[in-house]
Write an enzyme that holds these catalytic residues in place. Structure first.
Site, PDB file in Angstrom:
ATOM      1  N   GLY A 255       0.817  -1.218   0.000  1.00 58.91           N
ATOM      2  CA  GLY A 255       0.000   0.000   0.000  1.00 58.91           C
ATOM      3  C   GLY A 255       0.847   1.262   0.000  1.00 58.91           C
ATOM      4  N   CYS A 256       1.911   1.262   0.778  1.00 64.03           N
ATOM      5  CA  CYS A 256       2.783   2.436   0.870  1.00 64.03           C
ATOM      6  C   CYS A 256       3.508   2.669  -0.451  1.00 64.03           C
ATOM      7  CB  CYS A 256       3.775   2.272   2.013  1.00 64.03           C
ATOM      8  SG  CYS A 256       2.956   2.132   3.614  1.00 64.03           S
ATOM      9  N   THR A 257       3.862   1.589  -1.143  1.00 62.25           N
ATOM     10  CA  THR A 257       4.515   1.714  -2.441  1.00 62.25           C
ATOM     11  C   THR A 257       3.539   2.305  -3.460  1.00 62.25           C
ATOM     12  OG1 THR A 257       6.013  -0.105  -1.957  1.00 62.25           O
ATOM     13  CG2 THR A 257       5.677   0.435  -4.283  1.00 62.25           C
TER      14      THR A 257
ATOM     15  N   ALA B 115       3.178   6.068  -2.656  1.00 62.39           N
ATOM     16  CA  ALA B 115       4.369   6.834  -3.032  1.00 62.39           C
ATOM     17  C   ALA B 115       4.485   6.950  -4.547  1.00 62.39           C
ATOM     18  CB  ALA B 115       5.623   6.186  -2.447  1.00 62.39           C
TER      19      ALA B 115
END
Length: 145
Positions: free
Chosen positions: A44-46, A49
């Protein structure tokens, strides 16, 4: 509970991806998108970003600063940045002071919350139900762009 719209954004000074000292006051007069995320290089963070990476031109052309924040250290941020060719700074909040000041402490990590801060240091928008795939375009829409 995230900070409310209309609140003064808490001042901060932390290190970024490259070890540079970054303070909120560095961006006086500019709109700042300050997004908190749990951990570098997770699915999710990738996605989140990379959505900002892909929309970077839309932000920079409007003189809008994007800053990602997690509790990861500079080395982790450097590896994450290099792996995904991120084109904006990540802030290393290793002691959690920024995470606490913005009330996004998830118990050792940052909850996924985004603040838009105006040029006078006021919070003008808060998103605490982030869609990681479309987040950058969602924030642009919130800015009326």
């Amino acid at each position: 509970m995230p900070l409310a719209v209309g609140t003064d954004a808490p001042a901060f000074t932390v290190k970024d991806t490259n070890g540079n000292t970054v303070s909120l006051s560095d961006f006086k007069g500019k709109t700042v998108v300050l997004y908190f995320y749990p951990k570098d290089d997770t699915p999710g963070c990738t996605k989140q970003a990379c959505s900002f990476r892909d929309a970077n031109e839309q932000y920079t052309s409007k003189d809008i600063v994007v800053l990602g924040v997690s509790a990861d250290d500079e080395a982790s941020h450097q590896a994450f940045t290099q792996k995904y060719n991120l084109n904006f700074p990540l802030l290393a909040d290793t002691n959690g002071s920024l995470i606490k000041a913005y009330d996004v402490d998830g118990g050792g990590y940052a909850k996924r919350v985004t603040y838009i801060i105006d040029g006078n240091g006021k919070i003008v928008y808060v998103d605490s139900s982030v869609n990681t795939s479309t987040h950058a375009s969602d924030v642009l829409a919130a800015l009326g762009l």
